[in-house]
Write an enzyme that holds these catalytic residues in place. Structure first.
Site, PDB file in Angstrom:
ATOM      1  N   THR A 275     -11.920   0.414  -2.275  1.00  0.00           N
ATOM      2  CA  THR A 275     -11.417   0.644  -0.916  1.00  0.00           C
ATOM      3  C   THR A 275     -12.506   0.275   0.084  1.00  0.00           C
ATOM      4  O   THR A 275     -12.245  -0.369   1.100  1.00  0.00           O
ATOM      5  CB  THR A 275     -11.004   2.132  -0.762  1.00  0.00           C
ATOM      6  OG1 THR A 275      -9.930   2.384  -1.673  1.00  0.00           O
ATOM      7  CG2 THR A 275     -10.574   2.462   0.650  1.00  0.00           C
TER       8      THR A 275
ATOM      9  N   CYS B 282      -2.098   6.251  -5.212  1.00  0.00           N
ATOM     10  CA  CYS B 282      -2.491   6.591  -3.840  1.00  0.00           C
ATOM     11  C   CYS B 282      -1.318   7.051  -3.010  1.00  0.00           C
ATOM     12  O   CYS B 282      -1.489   7.724  -2.007  1.00  0.00           O
ATOM     13  CB  CYS B 282      -3.127   5.387  -3.169  1.00  0.00           C
ATOM     14  SG  CYS B 282      -4.532   4.832  -4.069  1.00  0.00           S
TER      15      CYS B 282
HETATM   16  N1  PLP Z   1      -6.886  -2.348  -4.806  1.00  0.00           N
HETATM   17  C1  PLP Z   1      -5.991  -2.152  -5.789  1.00  0.00           C
HETATM   18  C2  PLP Z   1      -5.065  -3.261  -6.176  1.00  0.00           C
HETATM   19  C3  PLP Z   1      -5.921  -0.930  -6.448  1.00  0.00           C
HETATM   20  O1  PLP Z   1      -5.024  -0.748  -7.415  1.00  0.00           O
HETATM   21  C4  PLP Z   1      -6.812   0.096  -6.059  1.00  0.00           C
HETATM   22  C5  PLP Z   1      -6.738   1.424  -6.701  1.00  0.00           C
HETATM   23  O2  PLP Z   1      -5.739   1.813  -7.243  1.00  0.00           O
HETATM   24  C6  PLP Z   1      -7.735  -0.159  -5.032  1.00  0.00           C
HETATM   25  C7  PLP Z   1      -7.728  -1.389  -4.431  1.00  0.00           C
HETATM   26  C8  PLP Z   1      -8.688   0.900  -4.571  1.00  0.00           C
HETATM   27  O3  PLP Z   1      -9.658   1.133  -5.539  1.00  0.00           O
HETATM   28  P1  PLP Z   1     -10.640   2.397  -5.442  1.00  0.00           P
HETATM   29  O4  PLP Z   1      -9.945   3.508  -6.117  1.00  0.00           O
HETATM   30  O5  PLP Z   1     -11.879   1.987  -6.156  1.00  0.00           O
HETATM   31  O6  PLP Z   1     -10.886   2.641  -4.004  1.00  0.00           O
END
Ligand code: PLP
Length: 512
Positions: free
Chosen positions: A87, A339
């Protein structure tokens, strides 16, 4: 001895099976990663920025990890910057590159199926004057590079497209997209979070400018991400402070996490070699589900799809019901992305591929992993079969239309509101409700009445479904779930909501 064995077997039979089928949400930490992290936590406490021996050892560990990440994606170590999560990586690129170009150039092109870490950052940037356009996807979630090309104009400075979708598994043609963008002098950010360890990645070969990664999706620790920035592509630090990460990301590095990420990346070839086995299991699952429910709808594409990801809908069966029932049987799957699990809105990705609200709310995501066995799939299919044959235990349902004064003020009804704190401030709850935290439900059990009818409610009817199943499994005789949750009740009975919502609410205290 024989008696002991018998007791042990009985114990095994009593133990609930746990089948984890939510690897796109996160993965468990592998043995190799855990060992490396333990070693670093125990022996390598030096600050990598300091100059003496123990600090130099920490710096060496960090550089080794950087090399492993770079090797896994075909990049140079100098192009890898460690972050706190993907993120952060996505935020850092989108904000820094916008800052670099704006106001000379104003436009970013993205897709409607990006992860919230991209979507919500783009929404933020729109408020700062950036123009964001979304290239439509087809019914399988594919971006057509030719369509994307038509949207590029002189104002465009960035194309942002995920390599693999977290909900339905669609893999985009990033090499083709990057080629088109390059021809127009436009930069490319590829969110590769779901892809690393599942399909080969070659950031140099593809010519993307930026790519984001996260350790916890490939059996590494949570709380560490990586950002690839191609040498020469514009990037300004997003966090200011010390000179860590070549001045790109200030803050003392989380060395044990970084070391864990490096160790996870060392296993990428092994993970890739294992994907065929996972693909076979996914096919078995699809075949089994189609036998059980021939009308089920598979949203994940057959070709160009992550080998482990299955998005499937069962017409007229709410996802909340399935999640709760599967959880009750020790099976973890998810609705859409992790999320958005606490939101009650239908998934944006599923809407973008053309599903109705109802079909989106009937969809679950099953994501297999390295530890998934044929036995796990057989067990999951048995549970689905029993459920659809009416053999699993159900909780009662109360519809929003049924929920009137006779239930709300019935002395024999105990209303339990399990919404998370973040939502309680936003919307008033049911009158006479007892508020308890969903995640710590176990700690409230001693205060809940065994002799009353417990009506469980939440915002959208999903968490409460799981809570209701849980209470049933703990021996509470009469448990009902409010279908559609408070949102449904407010919509269906605005008169009652206006009159009674928020009255006489009790906040329960969890047992210590
Ligand atoms: N991008 C995608 C495609 C994801 O699936 C996720 C998490 O599920 C993220 C970004 C974010 O990752 P993080 O949990 O390391 O912030």
């Amino acid at each position: 001895m024989e008696i002991q064995k018998l007791e042990f077997l009985k114990h095994l039979l009593r133990c609930k099976r746990h089948v984890y089928l939510d690897h796109n949400a996160t993965t468990s930490v592998s043995g190799q990663v855990r060992r490396q992290m333990n070693h670093v936590l125990k022996y390598c406490y030096g600050n990598p920025s300091s100059l003496y021996g123990i600090a130099r050892k920490s710096a060496e560990i960090m550089e080794e990890a950087r090399r492993h990440v770079a090797d896994a994606i075909h990049a140079e170590p100098a192009e890898i910057h460690f972050t706190g999560c993907a993120t952060e990586s996505n935020n850092a690129v989108l904000k820094s590159v916008s800052n670099y170009f704006y106001p000379k150039k104003k436009k970013i092109i993205s897709t409607p199926i990006e992860h919230p870490s991209v979507m919500n950052t783009l929404e933020f940037l729109k408020k700062q004057g950036i123009v964001v356009e979304y290239c439509p996807v087809d019914r399988q979630g594919r971006v057509l590079p030719a369509e994307l090309e038509k949207m590029i104009d002189a104002e465009t400075f960035l194309v942002c497209c995920m390599l693999a979708n977290n909900e339905i598994g669609t893999i985009q043609d990033i090499p083709a997209i990057a080629k088109i963008a390059r021809q127009h002098g436009v930069l490319v950010l590829a969110d590769c979070v779901q892809a690393l360890g599942k399909i080969p990645i070659d950031v140099h070969g593809w010519g993307v400018d930026y790519a984001s990664f996260s350790a916890h999706k490939l059996y590494g620790p949570k709380g560490v991400g990586a950002l690839y920035v191609k040498q020469g592509s514009p990037f300004a630090p997003f966090m200011h402070g010390g000179h860590q990460e070549s001045g790109m990301r200030a803050g003392t590095e989380s060395l044990h996490n970084i070391a864990g990420f490096g160790a996870a990346c060392q296993d990428v070839d092994k993970l890739l070699a294992h994907t065929e086995q996972i693909r076979v299991l996914k096919r078995q699952l699809i075949r089994g589900l189609k036998e059980i429910r021939p009308d089920c709808l598979i949203h994940s594409p057959e070709a160009d799809c992550l080998p482990n990801t299955l998005s499937v809908a069962f017409p007229h069966v709410e996802q909340a019901e399935l999640l709760a029932m599967l959880d009750h049987h020790g099976i973890a799957v998810s609705a859409g992305s992790a999320c958005s699990a606490q939101e009650d809105k239908p998934s944006r990705t599923l809407k973008a591929i053309g599903l109705s609200d109802q079909a989106a709310q009937e969809t679950i995501r099953v994501s297999l992993g390295c530890g998934t066995s044929a036995r796990d799939i057989r067990y999951a299919l048995k549970v689905f079969r029993d459920h659809f044959a009416g053999r699993t235990r159900f909780v009662n349902m109360i519809t929003p239309a049924q929920l009137d004064e006779t239930i709300l003020f019935d002395e024999q009804v105990y209303i339990l509101d399990v919404r998370p704190h973040s939502l309680r401030g936003k919307y008033k709850g049911l009158p006479n409700a007892h508020e308890a935290s969903f995640v710590a439900l176990e700690k409230y059990l001693p205060q809940l009445p065994q002799d009353k009818h417990i009506l469980v409610a939440c915002q959208g009817g999903g968490l409460s479904y799981i809570a209701a199943y849980y209470l049933k499994s703990k021996g509470f005789g009469r448990v009902s779930n409010l279908r559609g949750g408070l949102a449904g009740w407010k919509e269906r009975r605005p008169d009652l909501y206006q009159k009674y919502a928020g009255q006489n609410v009790t906040i329960l205290k969890p047992a210590r």
